[in-house]
Design an enzyme around this catalytic site. Structure first.
Site, PDB file in Angstrom:
ATOM      1  N   ASP A  56       0.842  -1.131  -0.129  1.00  0.00           N
ATOM      2  CA  ASP A  56       0.127  -0.085   0.013  1.00  0.00           C
ATOM      3  C   ASP A  56       1.020   1.121  -0.237  1.00  0.00           C
ATOM      4  O   ASP A  56       1.790   1.356   1.042  1.00  0.00           O
ATOM      5  CB  ASP A  56      -0.787  -0.008   1.228  1.00  0.00           C
ATOM      6  CG  ASP A  56      -1.873   1.294   1.329  1.00  0.00           C
ATOM      7  OD1 ASP A  56      -1.633   2.185   0.626  1.00  0.00           O
ATOM      8  OD2 ASP A  56      -3.006   0.813   1.925  1.00  0.00           O
ATOM      9  N   ALA A  57       0.805   2.121  -1.035  1.00  0.00           N
ATOM     10  CA  ALA A  57       1.550   3.243  -1.144  1.00  0.00           C
ATOM     11  C   ALA A  57       1.503   4.327   0.155  1.00  0.00           C
ATOM     12  O   ALA A  57       2.417   4.855   0.638  1.00  0.00           O
ATOM     13  CB  ALA A  57       1.111   4.275  -2.261  1.00  0.00           C
ATOM     14  N   ASP A  93       0.658   9.308  -7.245  1.00  0.00           N
ATOM     15  CA  ASP A  93      -0.486   9.290  -8.599  1.00  0.00           C
ATOM     16  C   ASP A  93      -1.657   8.435  -8.349  1.00  0.00           C
ATOM     17  O   ASP A  93      -1.537   7.406  -9.098  1.00  0.00           O
ATOM     18  CB  ASP A  93       0.295   8.969  -9.833  1.00  0.00           C
ATOM     19  CG  ASP A  93      -0.432   8.977 -11.059  1.00  0.00           C
ATOM     20  OD1 ASP A  93      -1.572   9.655 -11.032  1.00  0.00           O
ATOM     21  OD2 ASP A  93      -0.121   8.427 -12.022  1.00  0.00           O
TER      22      ASP A  93
HETATM   23  N1  SAM Z   1       1.606   6.378 -12.219  1.00  0.00           N
HETATM   24  C1  SAM Z   1       1.064   5.413 -13.311  1.00  0.00           C
HETATM   25  C2  SAM Z   1       1.428   6.177 -14.462  1.00  0.00           C
HETATM   26  O1  SAM Z   1       1.739   7.428 -14.678  1.00  0.00           O
HETATM   27  O2  SAM Z   1       1.934   5.409 -15.688  1.00  0.00           O
HETATM   28  C3  SAM Z   1      -0.292   5.189 -13.322  1.00  0.00           C
HETATM   29  C4  SAM Z   1      -0.910   4.832 -12.065  1.00  0.00           C
HETATM   30  S1  SAM Z   1      -2.656   4.772 -12.015  1.00  0.00           S
HETATM   31  C5  SAM Z   1      -3.263   6.224 -12.051  1.00  0.00           C
HETATM   32  C6  SAM Z   1      -2.927   4.379 -10.158  1.00  0.00           C
HETATM   33  C7  SAM Z   1      -2.392   2.964  -9.647  1.00  0.00           C
HETATM   34  O3  SAM Z   1      -2.102   2.969  -8.134  1.00  0.00           O
HETATM   35  C8  SAM Z   1      -3.098   1.783 -10.410  1.00  0.00           C
HETATM   36  O4  SAM Z   1      -2.361   0.863 -10.961  1.00  0.00           O
HETATM   37  C9  SAM Z   1      -3.620   1.130  -9.015  1.00  0.00           C
HETATM   38  O5  SAM Z   1      -3.793  -0.354  -8.888  1.00  0.00           O
HETATM   39  C10 SAM Z   1      -2.772   1.607  -7.866  1.00  0.00           C
HETATM   40  N2  SAM Z   1      -3.268   1.614  -6.626  1.00  0.00           N
HETATM   41  C11 SAM Z   1      -4.263   2.137  -6.113  1.00  0.00           C
HETATM   42  N3  SAM Z   1      -4.370   2.096  -4.759  1.00  0.00           N
HETATM   43  C12 SAM Z   1      -2.983   1.932  -4.397  1.00  0.00           C
HETATM   44  C13 SAM Z   1      -2.437   1.879  -3.033  1.00  0.00           C
HETATM   45  N4  SAM Z   1      -3.199   2.156  -1.949  1.00  0.00           N
HETATM   46  N5  SAM Z   1      -1.185   1.580  -3.045  1.00  0.00           N
HETATM   47  C14 SAM Z   1      -0.366   1.310  -4.143  1.00  0.00           C
HETATM   48  N6  SAM Z   1      -0.948   1.256  -5.468  1.00  0.00           N
HETATM   49  C15 SAM Z   1      -2.135   1.470  -5.368  1.00  0.00           C
END
Ligand code: SAM
EC number: 2.1.1.266
Length: 282
Positions: free
Chosen positions: A145-146, A166
């Site tokens: 989890d980010a 992001d």
């Molecule tokens: N940064 C990427 C790019 O510019 O190519 C796009 C990222 S996309 C907008 C958001 C990503 O965050 C998704 O792949 C999703 O699965 C992931 N995500 C959602 N909640 C998250 C969390 N709590 N921790 C880590 N990743 C998460």
């Protein structure tokens, strides 16, 4: 977690996010010292715009699709080239089939001494990251989890670099998690560059974000915005923004050059707009 970035890759939001990401990395490369890019919500890294999912929404047609073959004025090209050269290298036949997400963009721009940390929570997206980056000694992949990672992986041992935040914004409370996350990260590492992307459907939410960051004591924040039409809560996203904490001193001037051109190129009618403004002073 239903969000898959393939449906949105190369759209208006990615244009702003990736042009800014590339400009920041280009600045970091001006010094010899190693830096780290920490991409907290990595996605899969690379997107096939000919795939069924990308074709279904066709969002990229209104983003990178309007830029890749455009004639770009020289001063604008100087700012956008770090980003667009990575896109062009992936598409040597011209046009656009493959689009680099933030991990591939960052990796391609880094030097031998620099490092990349990628966190991603979706199991299938994480598997694709392993396919794309597994075995690369410059890249650390963590399925976590980010928001937790922001409290554990900072500061990086290089003590220079960028944190790209992001999230997917599947729920409005994501803005609250963003606030908590930036606060947690910034307390641990106050000299790092932080770049946060968000869709703009309601300006009040963004104003609150800035106000609360200021109340935490965060200083030196640049707001960047690019919109192709009027901001409406009941319509698909037509505008997005980034807040950059501790921006490179060159970033505002670069974006003052690139954003007006991008805005004109991506405009879909009345309400198209851009800005590059310091919203919290040093
Ligand atoms: N940064 C990427 C790019 O510019 O190519 C796009 C990222 S996309 C907008 C958001 C990503 O965050 C998704 O792949 C999703 O699965 C992931 N995500 C959602 N909640 C998250 C969390 N709590 N921790 C880590 N990743 C998460």
């Amino acid at each position: 977690m239903n969000y898959r970035h393939i449906y949105h890759a190369g759209n208006l939001g990615d244009v702003l996010k990736h042009a800014v990401l590339a400009a920041i990395i280009t600045y970091l490369k001006k010094k010899e010292g190693a830096f780290r890019v920490f991409d907290t919500h990595a996605g899969v890294g690379l997107y096939d715009l000919t795939s069924e999912q990308a074709q279904k929404t066709g969002e990229w047609h209104h983003g990178i699709g309007r830029i890749i073959d455009a004639e770009i004025p020289k001063n604008v090209a100087q700012v956008l080239d770090p980003w667009l050269s990575v896109v062009r290298d992936l598409n040597p036949q011209g046009g656009i089939n493959l689009y680099p997400g933030s991990p591939v963009l960052a990796r391609d721009l880094m030097r031998n001494q620099d490092r990349l940390t990628l966190t991603e929570l979706h199991p299938e997206e994480f598997d694709s990251l392993i396919t794309n980056f597994g075995g690369d000694k410059h890249v650390k992949l963590i399925e976590i989890d980010a928001w937790l990672a922001l409290g554990s992986f900072l500061p990086p041992k290089e003590r220079r670099g960028l944190v790209l935040i992001d999230p997917a914004y599947e729920v409005e409370s994501e803005f609250d998690r963003l606030l908590e996350g930036i606060h947690r990260g910034w307390k641990r590492w106050q000299t790092g560059i932080y770049a946060m992307w968000y869709p703009i459907k309601n300006r009040r939410v963004v104003n609150r974000l800035i106000k609360e960051m200021e109340s935490f004591g965060i200083r030196n924040v640049l707001s960047l915005e690019l919109g192709a039409g009027q901001i409406r809560e009941d319509k698909p996203m037509s505008s997005s923004g980034m807040l950059v904490v501790n921006p490179p001193w060159t970033l505002k001037a670069d974006m003052d050059i690139a954003l007006p051109w991008l805005c004109e190129r991506l405009s879909r009618g009345p309400g198209a707009h851009w800005h590059a403004e310091v919203v919290i002073d040093e």
